[in-house]
Structure formats: structure tokens, C-alpha cells
Design an enzyme around this catalytic site. Structure first.
Site, PDB file in Angstrom:
ATOM      1  N   ASP A   1       0.794  -1.240   0.000  1.00 42.41           N
ATOM      2  CA  ASP A   1       0.000   0.000   0.000  1.00 42.41           C
ATOM      3  C   ASP A   1       0.829   1.295   0.000  1.00 42.41           C
ATOM      4  O   ASP A   1       0.552   2.211   0.788  1.00 42.41           O
ATOM      5  CB  ASP A   1      -0.940   0.014   1.207  1.00 42.41           C
ATOM      6  CG  ASP A   1      -1.921  -1.153   1.207  1.00 42.41           C
ATOM      7  OD1 ASP A   1      -1.933  -1.933   0.243  1.00 42.41           O
ATOM      8  OD2 ASP A   1      -2.670  -1.283   2.192  1.00 42.41           O
TER       9      ASP A   1
ATOM     10  N   ASP B   1      -4.755  -0.821  -1.664  1.00 40.72           N
ATOM     11  CA  ASP B   1      -6.098  -0.562  -1.157  1.00 40.72           C
ATOM     12  C   ASP B   1      -6.925  -0.018  -2.317  1.00 40.72           C
ATOM     13  O   ASP B   1      -6.480   0.907  -3.013  1.00 40.72           O
ATOM     14  CB  ASP B   1      -6.030   0.471  -0.021  1.00 40.72           C
ATOM     15  CG  ASP B   1      -6.348  -0.113   1.332  1.00 40.72           C
ATOM     16  OD1 ASP B   1      -6.475  -1.337   1.454  1.00 40.72           O
ATOM     17  OD2 ASP B   1      -6.476   0.682   2.293  1.00 40.72           O
TER      18      ASP B   1
ATOM     19  N   HIS C   1     -10.812   0.848  -2.575  1.00 43.21           N
ATOM     20  CA  HIS C   1     -12.136   0.884  -1.960  1.00 43.21           C
ATOM     21  C   HIS C   1     -13.186   1.528  -2.862  1.00 43.21           C
ATOM     22  O   HIS C   1     -12.908   2.555  -3.496  1.00 43.21           O
ATOM     23  CB  HIS C   1     -12.088   1.693  -0.660  1.00 43.21           C
ATOM     24  CG  HIS C   1     -11.214   1.114   0.405  1.00 43.21           C
ATOM     25  ND1 HIS C   1     -11.322  -0.186   0.836  1.00 43.21           N
ATOM     26  CD2 HIS C   1     -10.214   1.667   1.145  1.00 43.21           C
ATOM     27  CE1 HIS C   1     -10.435  -0.412   1.797  1.00 43.21           C
ATOM     28  NE2 HIS C   1      -9.744   0.693   1.992  1.00 43.21           N
TER      29      HIS C   1
ATOM     30  N   HIS D   1     -17.717   2.313   0.841  1.00 41.27           N
ATOM     31  CA  HIS D   1     -17.124   1.323   1.760  1.00 41.27           C
ATOM     32  C   HIS D   1     -17.502   1.649   3.197  1.00 41.27           C
ATOM     33  O   HIS D   1     -17.413   2.801   3.638  1.00 41.27           O
ATOM     34  CB  HIS D   1     -15.602   1.289   1.613  1.00 41.27           C
ATOM     35  CG  HIS D   1     -15.015   0.009   2.108  1.00 41.27           C
ATOM     36  ND1 HIS D   1     -14.718  -0.206   3.441  1.00 41.27           N
ATOM     37  CD2 HIS D   1     -14.709  -1.158   1.460  1.00 41.27           C
ATOM     38  CE1 HIS D   1     -14.238  -1.430   3.583  1.00 41.27           C
ATOM     39  NE2 HIS D   1     -14.220  -2.023   2.400  1.00 41.27           N
TER      40      HIS D   1
ATOM     41  N   HIS E   1     -10.420   7.052   1.861  1.00 39.12           N
ATOM     42  CA  HIS E   1      -9.055   6.912   1.350  1.00 39.12           C
ATOM     43  C   HIS E   1      -8.998   5.826   0.279  1.00 39.12           C
ATOM     44  O   HIS E   1      -9.799   4.895   0.292  1.00 39.12           O
ATOM     45  CB  HIS E   1      -8.067   6.572   2.477  1.00 39.12           C
ATOM     46  CG  HIS E   1      -8.317   5.240   3.106  1.00 39.12           C
ATOM     47  ND1 HIS E   1      -9.295   5.035   4.055  1.00 39.12           N
ATOM     48  CD2 HIS E   1      -7.733   4.022   2.903  1.00 39.12           C
ATOM     49  CE1 HIS E   1      -9.295   3.755   4.422  1.00 39.12           C
ATOM     50  NE2 HIS E   1      -8.358   3.119   3.730  1.00 39.12           N
TER      51      HIS E   1
ATOM     52  N   LYS F   1      -7.190  -4.944  -2.678  1.00 34.49           N
ATOM     53  CA  LYS F   1      -7.932  -5.406  -1.507  1.00 34.49           C
ATOM     54  C   LYS F   1      -8.888  -4.327  -1.031  1.00 34.49           C
ATOM     55  O   LYS F   1      -8.762  -3.160  -1.404  1.00 34.49           O
ATOM     56  CB  LYS F   1      -6.972  -5.808  -0.385  1.00 34.49           C
ATOM     57  CG  LYS F   1      -6.031  -4.700   0.080  1.00 34.49           C
ATOM     58  CD  LYS F   1      -4.946  -5.263   0.984  1.00 34.49           C
ATOM     59  CE  LYS F   1      -3.998  -4.196   1.484  1.00 34.49           C
ATOM     60  NZ  LYS F   1      -4.597  -3.267   2.441  1.00 34.49           N
TER      61      LYS F   1
ATOM     62  N   CYS G   1      -1.697  -2.662   7.938  1.00 33.60           N
ATOM     63  CA  CYS G   1      -1.718  -3.543   6.764  1.00 33.60           C
ATOM     64  C   CYS G   1      -0.444  -4.368   6.608  1.00 33.60           C
ATOM     65  O   CYS G   1      -0.508  -5.533   6.200  1.00 33.60           O
ATOM     66  CB  CYS G   1      -2.011  -2.728   5.507  1.00 33.60           C
ATOM     67  SG  CYS G   1      -3.686  -2.039   5.511  1.00 33.60           S
TER      68      CYS G   1
END
Length: 199
Positions: free
Chosen positions: A8, A46, A48, A52, A81, A106, A151
Site C-alpha cells: 500500500d 487498497d 475501496h 465502503h 481513502h 484489496k 496492513c
């Protein structure tokens, strides 16, 4: 085979980003400088959707860093984010991406967060990272990136759970909370993983 997993390293986690990790940008030249040590380099991202449920903005009256029950799991609420397709979700522009063979996204299911690069937080859905590493013949996974206490930590612990020899590259990691990161390192070491600095 030696694998480097870059967790990330995205704009929203950098200073000035919506969920900034202190000094997060300092790891980018370190990661670039150590890539030649590894046979395989992969990254996580990440990714999203705007709705989310880990975003405080999707819970009326709630603020970032409060906690809620999200489908039976305690969930920290975050600022919006790494929303899909936004500049905040992109990798840091100075990160050398030429040797990254695959990117595992993810956090795409709006109903559950995914700190680990291997599984969602319920460990119900795999990203495919375990199978990819085994297909490649990976024996030793080395972790760097953001954030060390979240993470990176959950990814490394899942790697251990999946049976991979694992190492934390500490000087290529920054944490959202330094105290939490100290606890994370103790847990990592307690599971038999190495913690190293590479130059």
C-alpha cells in the site's frame, strides 16, 4: 526464492494524503534501493468503493477513528481513502514499479475491510496471494510499506499463518501509531519472523 511484498505505498497514505502515515514518503527511496536484492516483487493496493463501510462518511454522526460493529467485527472508521480510480489510490509517483510483477487489490467489498494482502478481515475471502506465491515457488517473503502497525502487520502475520518464512524490513516501513507498531513488532518476533534493516 526471495520475494519483496510492497504494501500500500499509495498517495493517500503519504504526508498530505487523506489518511497520512507520518514520514510515509521516506520509505519510497529505500524500497527503490533494495529491489535489486529480490527475485520477485509484488505489491498490494487498497482499492475501496466510495460506499465502503469502513469510511466514517458512510456512518451518520460518526467521526474518523471511532469504532463501530460492522457485521460482527469491530471496525475502526477511517477518513475516505484509496477510493477506486482516484489519485489518492495511485502508487506514489516516485515508487519504481518496473519490476512489480503483480498488484493484488484489496478492500473492494463495501461490507468488510481488508487490512491483509492475503485475506479480508474475516478471513473469508482470499485475494489469491497465497496461491500466486506458491505457484511462483516463493520461499521467503519480505514485507515493506504502509502502515506498519496495520496492513503490513496483518499481511505478515497471515503469511506466517500460511506457512511462509517471513521478514519485516523495518527501515522500509512507517506506522500510523508508533506504540501500536512496537506491539506489532513484538508479536511478529514472537511468531518467529525476522526483523531487519536493509540498505
Amino acid at each position: 526464492m526471495e520475494t519483496l511484498i510492497i504494501i500500500d505505498v499509495q498517495n493517500d497514505f503519504m504526508p498530505g494524503g487523506s489518511l497520512a502515515v507520518p514520514e510515509g514518503d521516506e520509505i519510497v527511496p529505500v524500497i527503490n534501493g533494495i529491489q535489486s536484492r529480490f527475485d520477485l516483487i509484488i505489491a498490494t493496493q487498497d482499492w475501496h468503493p466510495p460506499d465502503h463501510k469502513s469510511f466514517a462518511s458512510n456512518h451518520e454522526g460518526k467521526n474518523p477513528f471511532e469504532t463501530v460493529d460492522l457485521n460482527g467485527i469491530e471496525q475502526t472508521l477511517w477518513p475516505d481513502h484509496c477510493v477506486q480510480g482516484t489519485s489518492g489510490a495511485e502508487m506514489h509517483p516516485d515508487l519504481d514499479v518496473h519490476r512489480i510483477e503483480a498488484v493484488f487489490r484489496k478492500g473492494m467489498d463495501p461490507e468488510i475491510d481488508s487490512y491483509s494482502g492475503f485475506f479480508d478481515n474475516r478471513r473469508g475471502k482470499s485475494t489469491g496471494l497465497t496461491g500466486y506465491q506458491r505457484e511462483k515457488g516463493a520461499e521467503h517473503l519480505n514485507f515493506c510499506g504502509l502502515a506498519g502497525d496495520i496492513c503490513v502487520y496483518y499481511s505478515l502475520m497471515d503469511a506466517l499463518h500460511e506457512g511462509f518464512r517471513s521478514t519485516l524490513v523495518e527501515n522500509a516501513v512507517r506506522a500510523l501509531d508508533r506504540s501500536d507498531f512496537e506491539n506489532a513488532k513484538a508479536a511478529i518476533a514472537g511468531r518467529g519472523a525476522a526483523i531487519v534493516n536493509l540498505s
